[in-house]
Design a protein around this motif. Sequence first.
Motif, mmCIF file in Angstrom:
data_model
loop_
_atom_site.group_PDB
_atom_site.id
_atom_site.type_symbol
_atom_site.label_atom_id
_atom_site.label_comp_id
_atom_site.label_asym_id
_atom_site.label_seq_id
_atom_site.Cartn_x
_atom_site.Cartn_y
_atom_site.Cartn_z
ATOM 1 N N SER A 1 3.851 -6.461 -12.142
ATOM 2 C CA SER A 1 2.664 -6.951 -12.860
ATOM 3 C C SER A 1 2.804 -6.712 -14.367
ATOM 4 O O SER A 1 2.358 -7.537 -15.164
ATOM 5 N N PHE A 2 3.458 -5.605 -14.771
ATOM 6 C CA PHE A 2 3.712 -5.372 -16.195
ATOM 7 C C PHE A 2 4.661 -6.431 -16.756
ATOM 8 O O PHE A 2 4.459 -6.946 -17.859
ATOM 9 N N ILE A 3 5.688 -6.767 -15.993
ATOM 10 C CA ILE A 3 6.670 -7.760 -16.442
ATOM 11 C C ILE A 3 6.020 -9.140 -16.555
ATOM 12 O O ILE A 3 6.207 -9.846 -17.554
ATOM 13 N N ALA B 1 2.158 -12.716 -22.108
ATOM 14 C CA ALA B 1 1.784 -12.364 -23.490
ATOM 15 C C ALA B 1 2.634 -13.151 -24.484
ATOM 16 O O ALA B 1 2.142 -13.592 -25.534
ATOM 17 N N ILE B 2 3.912 -13.343 -24.151
ATOM 18 C CA ILE B 2 4.779 -14.147 -25.018
ATOM 19 C C ILE B 2 4.300 -15.598 -25.038
ATOM 20 O O ILE B 2 4.207 -16.210 -26.110
ATOM 21 N N VAL B 3 3.964 -16.139 -23.881
ATOM 22 C CA VAL B 3 3.470 -17.520 -23.807
ATOM 23 C C VAL B 3 2.174 -17.668 -24.594
ATOM 24 O O VAL B 3 1.997 -18.616 -25.363
ATOM 25 N N GLU C 1 0.806 -1.215 0.000
ATOM 26 C CA GLU C 1 0.000 0.000 0.000
ATOM 27 C C GLU C 1 0.842 1.269 0.000
ATOM 28 O O GLU C 1 0.321 2.343 -0.265
ATOM 29 N N GLU C 2 2.126 1.152 0.331
ATOM 30 C CA GLU C 2 2.985 2.326 0.328
ATOM 31 C C GLU C 2 3.376 2.658 -1.104
ATOM 32 O O GLU C 2 3.281 1.828 -2.001
ATOM 33 N N LEU C 3 3.842 3.881 -1.316
ATOM 34 C CA LEU C 3 4.144 4.350 -2.665
ATOM 35 C C LEU C 3 5.216 3.498 -3.339
ATOM 36 O O LEU C 3 5.050 3.075 -4.481
ATOM 37 N N GLU C 4 6.308 3.217 -2.638
ATOM 38 C CA GLU C 4 7.408 2.446 -3.242
ATOM 39 C C GLU C 4 6.987 1.029 -3.573
ATOM 40 O O GLU C 4 7.244 0.530 -4.672
ATOM 41 N N SER C 5 6.342 0.351 -2.625
ATOM 42 C CA SER C 5 5.932 -1.032 -2.883
ATOM 43 C C SER C 5 4.801 -1.089 -3.905
ATOM 44 O O SER C 5 4.720 -2.036 -4.696
ATOM 45 N N GLY C 6 3.939 -0.084 -3.936
ATOM 46 C CA GLY C 6 2.884 -0.034 -4.949
ATOM 47 C C GLY C 6 3.453 0.132 -6.347
ATOM 48 O O GLY C 6 3.015 -0.530 -7.291
ATOM 49 N N ASN C 7 4.446 1.024 -6.481
ATOM 50 C CA ASN C 7 5.108 1.204 -7.778
ATOM 51 C C ASN C 7 5.831 -0.070 -8.203
ATOM 52 O O ASN C 7 5.777 -0.472 -9.369
ATOM 53 N N ALA C 8 6.510 -0.705 -7.255
ATOM 54 C CA ALA C 8 7.243 -1.936 -7.567
ATOM 55 C C ALA C 8 6.285 -3.053 -7.982
ATOM 56 O O ALA C 8 6.533 -3.770 -8.953
#
Length: 129
Positions: A113-115, A121-123, A101-108
Motif C-alpha cells: 500500500s505504501f508503494i 503520488a507521482i501521478v 490477517e496474519e503478521l507476514e501478509s499484513g506487513n506485506a
Amino acid sequence: MDGPVKKDQRPVNLDLRTVQFPPTAIASILHRVSGVLVFFFLAILLWLLAMSLSSPVGFERAAGIVDNFLVKLILWGLLTALMYHIVGGIRHLIMDLGYWEELESGNASAKVSFIITGLLAIVVGVIVW
C-alpha cells in the motif's frame, strides 16, 4: 519478608521516538491521519470546485488560486493523502473479508500500500504540476 524481591515488570522507556513500529502499525496510523486531513481539507476542494463551476469568471479565479506554487504543494499533499486513504481503506476491506490477517501478509500488504501510494503520488504530482 526474606523472600525474593519482586521486580517491576513495567516498561522503563516509553519514548515513542525510540520504538520500532511494524509496517502494519505505521499503515494504520497513517490511515487515520490521512482520514482526518481529507475530512478537514475536503471543504477547500469543494469550495474550489464550486467556484470553478459557477461561471467562466469563477473558473479563472479558481485557476488563479491553484496556480500558486504553495497552493499546488498543499493540493498535491491533500490528494496524496486522499489516495493513501483510499488504498488503505481497500486494504482494510480486504482484511475484513478474512485475507491478509496474519503478521507476514499484513506487513506485506502494508508495504504494498505504501508503494502504490508512492506511485499514485507521482501521478498526482504530474497532474497538479
